[in-house]
Write a protein that holds these residues in place. Structure first.
Motif, PDB file in Angstrom:
ATOM      1  N   UNK A 179     -77.120  53.758  11.951  1.00  0.00           N
ATOM      2  CA  UNK A 179     -77.258  52.559  11.113  1.00  0.00           C
ATOM      3  C   UNK A 179     -77.314  52.901   9.617  1.00  0.00           C
ATOM      4  N   UNK A 180     -78.297  53.740   9.160  1.00  0.00           N
ATOM      5  CA  UNK A 180     -78.343  53.990   7.717  1.00  0.00           C
ATOM      6  C   UNK A 180     -77.123  54.748   7.202  1.00  0.00           C
ATOM      7  N   UNK A 199     -78.645  48.297   1.082  1.00  0.00           N
ATOM      8  CA  UNK A 199     -79.380  47.700   2.205  1.00  0.00           C
ATOM      9  C   UNK A 199     -80.682  48.476   2.385  1.00  0.00           C
ATOM     10  N   UNK A 200     -81.697  47.862   3.013  1.00  0.00           N
ATOM     11  CA  UNK A 200     -82.939  48.605   3.222  1.00  0.00           C
ATOM     12  C   UNK A 200     -82.703  49.777   4.177  1.00  0.00           C
ATOM     13  N   UNK A 201     -82.907  50.999   3.688  1.00  0.00           N
ATOM     14  CA  UNK A 201     -82.722  52.159   4.569  1.00  0.00           C
ATOM     15  C   UNK A 201     -83.896  53.127   4.496  1.00  0.00           C
ATOM     16  N   UNK A 261     -87.175  49.823   6.624  1.00  0.00           N
ATOM     17  CA  UNK A 261     -86.179  49.740   7.699  1.00  0.00           C
ATOM     18  C   UNK A 261     -86.733  49.128   8.980  1.00  0.00           C
ATOM     19  N   UNK A 262     -88.059  49.268   9.182  1.00  0.00           N
ATOM     20  CA  UNK A 262     -88.623  48.826  10.454  1.00  0.00           C
ATOM     21  C   UNK A 262     -88.418  47.328  10.685  1.00  0.00           C
ATOM     22  N   UNK A 263     -88.800  46.525   9.687  1.00  0.00           N
ATOM     23  CA  UNK A 263     -88.662  45.069   9.824  1.00  0.00           C
ATOM     24  C   UNK A 263     -87.185  44.694   9.949  1.00  0.00           C
ATOM     25  N   UNK A 264     -86.376  45.346   9.111  1.00  0.00           N
ATOM     26  CA  UNK A 264     -84.944  45.062   9.154  1.00  0.00           C
ATOM     27  C   UNK A 264     -84.369  45.362  10.539  1.00  0.00           C
ATOM     28  N   UNK A 265     -84.692  46.544  11.086  1.00  0.00           N
ATOM     29  CA  UNK A 265     -84.140  46.943  12.385  1.00  0.00           C
ATOM     30  C   UNK A 265     -84.557  45.986  13.493  1.00  0.00           C
TER      31      UNK A 265
END
Length: 326
Positions: A109-110, A122-124, A129-133
């Motif tokens: 993903x990242x 993007x949030x990486x 990343x946790x909330x995004x994932x």
């Protein structure tokens, strides 16, 4: 069970399945079928792009993507992608155990997002990343249902979609702010923004592009690894090939070039065989003019369905169809 051509009625639509060669040929070659019309409603449900805007943009964006991601341009991505993969695999440490699907997602993903959207867009970072994932995984898991059903039936999915669209407002504004004038320095997202008609829909198309970059690549990477690891003789051959091209493991950082990949046909065959065995259950086009297949006339308005899953298990073309034989 239902013969070579059969229709089911579901969600207010007629889905006509074709299972034999004649149906396959018609699916890929007939001018009486249309892909855009088949996916328009799904795109509208999934990322809230209205029909008019979809038809206005689809052809142009499709050509742009095909050009930028075509074989002749892939060398542009190999350097940044290798660098990203090294960085995110370094977090894994030297040993331990975990869920392979999670591992593939965490690494791919990242790496893919930073390569296609630009570093840091993007949030990486581990904290963000946790909330995004969580939201992206929810969005991805229910995507097939959500693309066909009203949103009111899928509350959690809808919440994740809204969260992601909100995030993409910021992603898009950052990408626009840093958009360079010279073409060679642009990210794929910036090329998308340059070609898009209706700038207010940029977050929607950004989310669609993110989903498209992950939806097939992650499962196929996962299944390729699963199959290679499940067959000791195949694993041994893959490792020998890698050593012959890159030398022994433990080297600091391996740069993978297109030339190197050409020397590794067996790994490519493993990937293609994973795709054969684990491709989607059905793909679709819309019938725009009545079409004759075998002795049947399929009426306009039907969704014509073809199953790669069945086709790839036809013993006429694949003896031992369930076996992994790269």
């Amino acid at each position: 069970q239902h013969g070579p051509v059969f229709t089911i009625f579901a969600l207010g639509k007629r889905f006509t399945f074709v299972t034999e060669e004649e149906g396959t040929e018609a699916f890929f070659k007939s001018k009486d079928l249309n892909f855009e019309q088949a996916v328009q409603q799904a795109v509208e449900n999934a990322v809230s792009v209205p029909a008019e805007a979809f038809y206005q943009n689809h052809g142009n964006l499709y050509s742009m993507m095909k050009g930028k991601m075509g074989p002749s341009n892939l060398h542009v991505f190999t350097g940044p992608l290798c660098k990203e993969l090294h960085e995110h695999m370094a977090h894994l440490g030297m040993e331990g155990s975990g869920d392979l699907n999670d591992l593939v997602r965490h690494v791919m993903y990242p790496a893919v997002v930073n390569t296609l959207f630009g570093k840091g867009i993007c949030p990486t970072s581990q904290s963000e990343i946790k909330e995004f994932e969580e939201h992206f995984q929810k969005y991805d898991e229910d995507f097939e249902y959500a693309s066909q059903m009203p949103e009111c039936f899928l509350r959690n999915w809808s919440k994740s979609k809204k969260w992601l669209l909100k995030l993409f407002e910021k992603v898009v504004s950052d990408a626009e702010r840093t958009n360079p004038s010279e073409t060679t320095s642009k990210t794929l997202l910036q090329h998308l923004l340059d070609n898009l008609q209706g700038k207010h829909l940029a977050p929607n198309y950004g989310l669609l592009m993110l989903w498209a970059s992950q939806a097939n690549a992650v499962p196929i990477a996962f299944w390729t690894l699963v199959f290679i690891l499940s067959y000791p003789s195949i694993y041994k051959k893959v490792m020998e090939d890698l050593v012959s091209v890159f030398g022994k493991a433990g080297k600091d950082k391996i740069e993978v070039s297109e030339e190197d990949l050409k020397k590794l046909p067996f790994i490519k065959w493993c990937t293609l065989e994973a795709i054969r065995l684990r491709s989607p259950g059905a793909i679709t086009k819309k019938v725009v003019n009545p079409i004759k297949i075998q002795n049947f006339t399929v009426p306009a308005g039907d969704m014509l369905m073809l199953s790669p899953y069945w086709l790839h298990r036809n013993p006429k073309y694949f003896p031992d169809p369930e076996m992994f034989k790269p």
